[in-house]
Design a protein around this motif. Structure first.
Motif, mmCIF file in Angstrom:
data_model
loop_
_atom_site.group_PDB
_atom_site.id
_atom_site.type_symbol
_atom_site.label_atom_id
_atom_site.label_comp_id
_atom_site.label_asym_id
_atom_site.label_seq_id
_atom_site.Cartn_x
_atom_site.Cartn_y
_atom_site.Cartn_z
ATOM 1 N N GLY A 98 0.783 -1.229 0.000
ATOM 2 C CA GLY A 98 0.000 0.000 0.000
ATOM 3 C C GLY A 98 0.812 1.274 0.000
ATOM 4 O O GLY A 98 0.286 2.341 0.321
ATOM 5 N N THR A 99 2.074 1.208 -0.380
ATOM 6 C CA THR A 99 2.917 2.406 -0.369
ATOM 7 C C THR A 99 2.764 3.237 -1.640
ATOM 8 O O THR A 99 3.260 4.358 -1.689
ATOM 9 N N THR A 100 2.109 2.685 -2.657
ATOM 10 C CA THR A 100 1.932 3.409 -3.915
ATOM 11 C C THR A 100 0.449 3.538 -4.226
ATOM 12 O O THR A 100 -0.382 2.774 -3.732
ATOM 13 N N ARG A 101 0.142 4.497 -5.073
ATOM 14 C CA ARG A 101 -1.244 4.727 -5.448
ATOM 15 C C ARG A 101 -1.792 3.574 -6.287
ATOM 16 O O ARG A 101 -2.945 3.182 -6.142
ATOM 17 N N TRP A 102 -0.960 3.029 -7.191
ATOM 18 C CA TRP A 102 -1.443 1.957 -8.059
ATOM 19 C C TRP A 102 -1.754 0.693 -7.271
ATOM 20 O O TRP A 102 -2.703 -0.034 -7.592
ATOM 21 N N SER A 103 -0.971 0.409 -6.227
ATOM 22 C CA SER A 103 -1.236 -0.790 -5.428
ATOM 23 C C SER A 103 -2.526 -0.644 -4.625
ATOM 24 O O SER A 103 -3.315 -1.589 -4.520
ATOM 25 N N ARG A 104 -2.766 0.545 -4.080
ATOM 26 C CA ARG A 104 -4.016 0.765 -3.344
ATOM 27 C C ARG A 104 -5.223 0.672 -4.270
ATOM 28 O O ARG A 104 -6.283 0.182 -3.876
ATOM 29 N N ALA A 105 -5.073 1.150 -5.502
ATOM 30 C CA ALA A 105 -6.179 1.099 -6.457
ATOM 31 C C ALA A 105 -6.511 -0.344 -6.834
ATOM 32 O O ALA A 105 -7.684 -0.707 -6.968
ATOM 33 N N ILE A 106 -5.508 -1.190 -7.007
ATOM 34 C CA ILE A 106 -5.748 -2.588 -7.358
ATOM 35 C C ILE A 106 -6.444 -3.309 -6.205
ATOM 36 O O ILE A 106 -7.386 -4.090 -6.412
ATOM 37 N N LEU A 107 -5.987 -3.056 -4.979
ATOM 38 C CA LEU A 107 -6.602 -3.718 -3.834
ATOM 39 C C LEU A 107 -8.044 -3.275 -3.625
ATOM 40 O O LEU A 107 -8.879 -4.057 -3.158
ATOM 41 N N ALA A 108 -8.353 -2.023 -3.973
ATOM 42 C CA ALA A 108 -9.720 -1.528 -3.802
ATOM 43 C C ALA A 108 -10.626 -1.872 -4.972
ATOM 44 O O ALA A 108 -11.849 -1.796 -4.843
ATOM 45 N N SER A 109 -10.051 -2.265 -6.094
ATOM 46 C CA SER A 109 -10.872 -2.530 -7.288
ATOM 47 C C SER A 109 -11.739 -3.769 -7.117
ATOM 48 O O SER A 109 -12.829 -3.854 -7.688
ATOM 49 N N ARG A 110 -11.290 -4.735 -6.326
ATOM 50 C CA ARG A 110 -12.073 -5.962 -6.161
ATOM 51 C C ARG A 110 -13.374 -5.671 -5.425
ATOM 52 O O ARG A 110 -14.432 -6.182 -5.802
ATOM 53 N N ALA A 111 -13.287 -4.824 -4.391
ATOM 54 C CA ALA A 111 -14.507 -4.477 -3.656
ATOM 55 C C ALA A 111 -15.462 -3.674 -4.528
ATOM 56 O O ALA A 111 -16.679 -3.875 -4.492
ATOM 57 N N ARG A 112 -14.906 -2.765 -5.339
ATOM 58 C CA ARG A 112 -15.774 -1.989 -6.231
ATOM 59 C C ARG A 112 -16.407 -2.877 -7.298
ATOM 60 O O ARG A 112 -17.570 -2.677 -7.679
ATOM 61 N N ALA A 113 -15.658 -3.874 -7.785
ATOM 62 C CA ALA A 113 -16.219 -4.778 -8.790
ATOM 63 C C ALA A 113 -17.370 -5.591 -8.212
ATOM 64 O O ALA A 113 -18.391 -5.818 -8.877
ATOM 65 N N ARG A 114 -17.233 -6.034 -6.973
ATOM 66 C CA ARG A 114 -18.325 -6.771 -6.341
ATOM 67 C C ARG A 114 -19.554 -5.893 -6.160
ATOM 68 O O ARG A 114 -20.683 -6.343 -6.350
#
Length: 207
Positions: A98-114
């Motif tokens: 979670g130190t970069t913006r792209w990593s946080r976006a990938i981790l949050a994308s699964r919840a948004r997809a659901r």
């Protein structure tokens, strides 16, 4: 002797609240820029270490095993390529901690997809949008600055979570993301070669 008699005169500084706020914002901005550049350099260097690749490869192997187990239990063979890609990306984002913006976006994308899938299931059949004929518009003349802006916009779409960031932050995130993807390719290639050598040879059937 003169030094003891004549006091030293220091340059006058503006001590108004507005000037203090400006100086504080300037120092904070410089600190953030230097910190971001240092983190990017450390991140790009980290993705190139052999230990980081080994850790990512072991985590990726476990994630792929879990994804395959879920697909086998569900009896679905279609969409396995997408599951492999999602597992690889999630593991890569988790490795960034979670130190970069792209990593946080990938981790949050699964919840948004659901959430989107749940909303789509509720509104299917109820909302049928009318289709209007597409209007033909004349393409504007592109200048050099508009071409650069368009390319930066495309780059922001390619890097997760970087659609609305400044150009320096976009370039920093891009360099770190590319280094992480290079490590992902090396790890997946090594896993594919390992699985290919470990798989038993096909048995010949007698005529």
């Amino acid at each position: 002797m003169l030094d003891s008699v004549v006091p030293t005169v220091e340059p006058a500084t503006d001590t108004s609240p507005e000037s203090r706020r400006k100086r504080r914002r300037k120092s904070e901005g410089e600190t953030q820029r230097s910190t971001g550049q240092e983190q990017t350099r450390r991140g790009a260097k980290r993705w190139r270490t052999e230990r980081e690749q080994q850790i990512y490869s072991s985590k990726l192997f476990e994630a792929l095993r879990r994804a395959r187990r879920r697909s086998d239990e569900a009896g679905k063979s279609s969409g396995r390529v997408r599951e492999i890609r999602d597992a690889a990306d999630r593991t890569l984002a988790a490795s960034a901690r979670g130190t970069t913006r792209w990593s946080r976006a990938i981790l949050a994308s699964r919840a948004r997809a659901r959430l989107r899938k749940h909303k789509k299931a509720k509104t299917t059949g109820n909302n049928r949008s009318k289709r209007f004929p597409a209007t033909v518009t004349q393409r504007p003349t592109r200048t050099r600055s508009s071409t650069v802006e368009r390319k930066l916009k495309i780059l922001g779409r390619l890097v997760p979570g970087c659609r609305k960031v400044s150009v320096p932050n976009l370039l920093e995130e891009t360099s770190d993301y590319i280094a992480a993807l290079e490590m992902q390719i090396r790890s997946m290639t090594a896993l594919a070669e390992l699985l290919a050598t470990a798989s038993p040879p096909p048995q010949a059937t007698g005529a």
